[in-house]
Design an enzyme around this catalytic site. Sequence first.
Site, PDB file in Angstrom:
ATOM      1  CG  ASP A  11      -1.739   1.181   1.399  1.00 12.51           C
ATOM      2  OD1 ASP A  11      -2.321   1.629   0.390  1.00 12.51           O
ATOM      3  OD2 ASP A  11      -1.800   1.710   2.520  1.00 12.51           O
ATOM      4  CG  ASP A  13      -1.388   7.544   0.651  1.00 12.10           C
ATOM      5  OD1 ASP A  13      -0.363   8.156   0.275  1.00 12.10           O
ATOM      6  OD2 ASP A  13      -2.415   7.431  -0.054  1.00 12.10           O
ATOM      7  CE1 TYR A  27      -9.764  12.377   5.099  1.00 15.78           C
ATOM      8  CE2 TYR A  27      -8.650  12.991   7.135  1.00 15.78           C
ATOM      9  CZ  TYR A  27      -9.816  12.711   6.441  1.00 15.78           C
ATOM     10  OH  TYR A  27     -11.026  12.749   7.080  1.00 15.78           O
ATOM     11  CG  ASN A  60      -8.301   1.615  -2.456  1.00 16.36           C
ATOM     12  OD1 ASN A  60      -8.083   0.904  -3.428  1.00 16.36           O
ATOM     13  ND2 ASN A  60      -9.010   1.213  -1.408  1.00 16.36           N
ATOM     14  CD  GLN A  61      -4.130   7.805  -3.655  1.00 12.38           C
ATOM     15  OE1 GLN A  61      -4.616   8.852  -3.197  1.00 12.38           O
ATOM     16  NE2 GLN A  61      -3.193   7.125  -2.990  1.00 12.38           N
ATOM     17  CB  CYS A  93      -8.396   1.673  -7.249  1.00 12.51           C
ATOM     18  SG  CYS A  93     -10.189   1.956  -7.235  1.00 12.51           S
ATOM     19  CG  HIS A  95     -12.782   3.346  -9.944  1.00 10.32           C
ATOM     20  ND1 HIS A  95     -11.947   2.288 -10.217  1.00 10.32           N
ATOM     21  CD2 HIS A  95     -12.913   4.039 -11.095  1.00 10.32           C
ATOM     22  CE1 HIS A  95     -11.596   2.310 -11.501  1.00 10.32           C
ATOM     23  NE2 HIS A  95     -12.175   3.366 -12.052  1.00 10.32           N
ATOM     24  NE  ARG A 104     -13.525   2.508  -2.282  1.00 13.85           N
ATOM     25  CZ  ARG A 104     -12.792   3.302  -1.489  1.00 13.85           C
ATOM     26  NH1 ARG A 104     -11.580   3.699  -1.873  1.00 13.85           N
ATOM     27  NH2 ARG A 104     -13.234   3.692  -0.319  1.00 13.85           N
ATOM     28  CE  LYS A 105      -5.288  -0.696  -1.587  1.00 10.73           C
ATOM     29  NZ  LYS A 105      -4.007  -0.260  -0.943  1.00 10.73           N
ATOM     30  CG  ASP A 130      -1.998   2.236   6.405  1.00  8.15           C
ATOM     31  OD1 ASP A 130      -2.436   1.824   5.314  1.00  8.15           O
ATOM     32  OD2 ASP A 130      -2.131   3.414   6.790  1.00  8.15           O
TER      33      ASP A 130
HETATM   34 MG   LIG Z   1      -2.781   3.159   3.656  1.00  7.30          MG
HETATM   35 ZN   LIG Z   2     -11.190   0.915  -8.915  1.00  6.04          ZN
END
Ligand SMILES: [Mg+2]
Ligand SMILES: [Zn+2]
Length: 187
Positions: A11, A13, A27, A60-61, A93, A95, A104-105, A130
């Site tokens: 991952d 962040d 965030y 994921n974003q 991702c 979405h 999307r995880k 995390d």
């Molecule tokens: Mg993270």
């Molecule tokens: Zn996605």
Amino acid sequence: MDAGRAAVFLDRDGVLNHPVIRDGKPYPPQSVGDLSIYVDAAGALHALKKAGFVLVVVTNQPDVARGTQRIEAIEAINDSIRAALPVDSILVCYHDDREGCACRKPKPGLLLDAAKRHALALDRSFMVGDRWRDVEAGRAAGVRTILIKRDYFERSSHLPPNAVVSSIADAADWIIRESNAEESTRA
Ligand SMILES: [Mg+2]
Ligand SMILES: [Zn+2]
């Protein structure tokens, strides 16, 4: 055993870089200026590369789908990460939940795409994250999972991780130990 190379999925962040904390919640950094990579990330990733792992960032974003972030800003951050750390690829991702995407995880789409693209052996691979979404995405892809427990960790995954550690350096050590133990039982 699958043919192919073993990977460590990471991952972004909270694993490679510090999240920005607001009201106790993590965030992503908003810009390259906000990006702060953990001091032990480079050493950990170089050790994993040396041990032969393909390193794939899966992130994921959803702020893109929410209209509060631009793809270009995320790509600029990812370019800075590529410049600082020996990662082989970064899959994103963009979405949010309502789009019902496969990437999307906690869905495993990003990991499965990478497995196809890089001919990876998932049964010898690992996921480091995390948050519960990372653990569940890793479990769904059939890899072993390592949770880095940070202060803000909000809830547990439905399925437990294989290991809980407190830093990316400890995660790399655990993975290298685990895969060496596996090699010696196979030899
Ligand atoms: Mg993270
Ligand atoms: Zn996605």
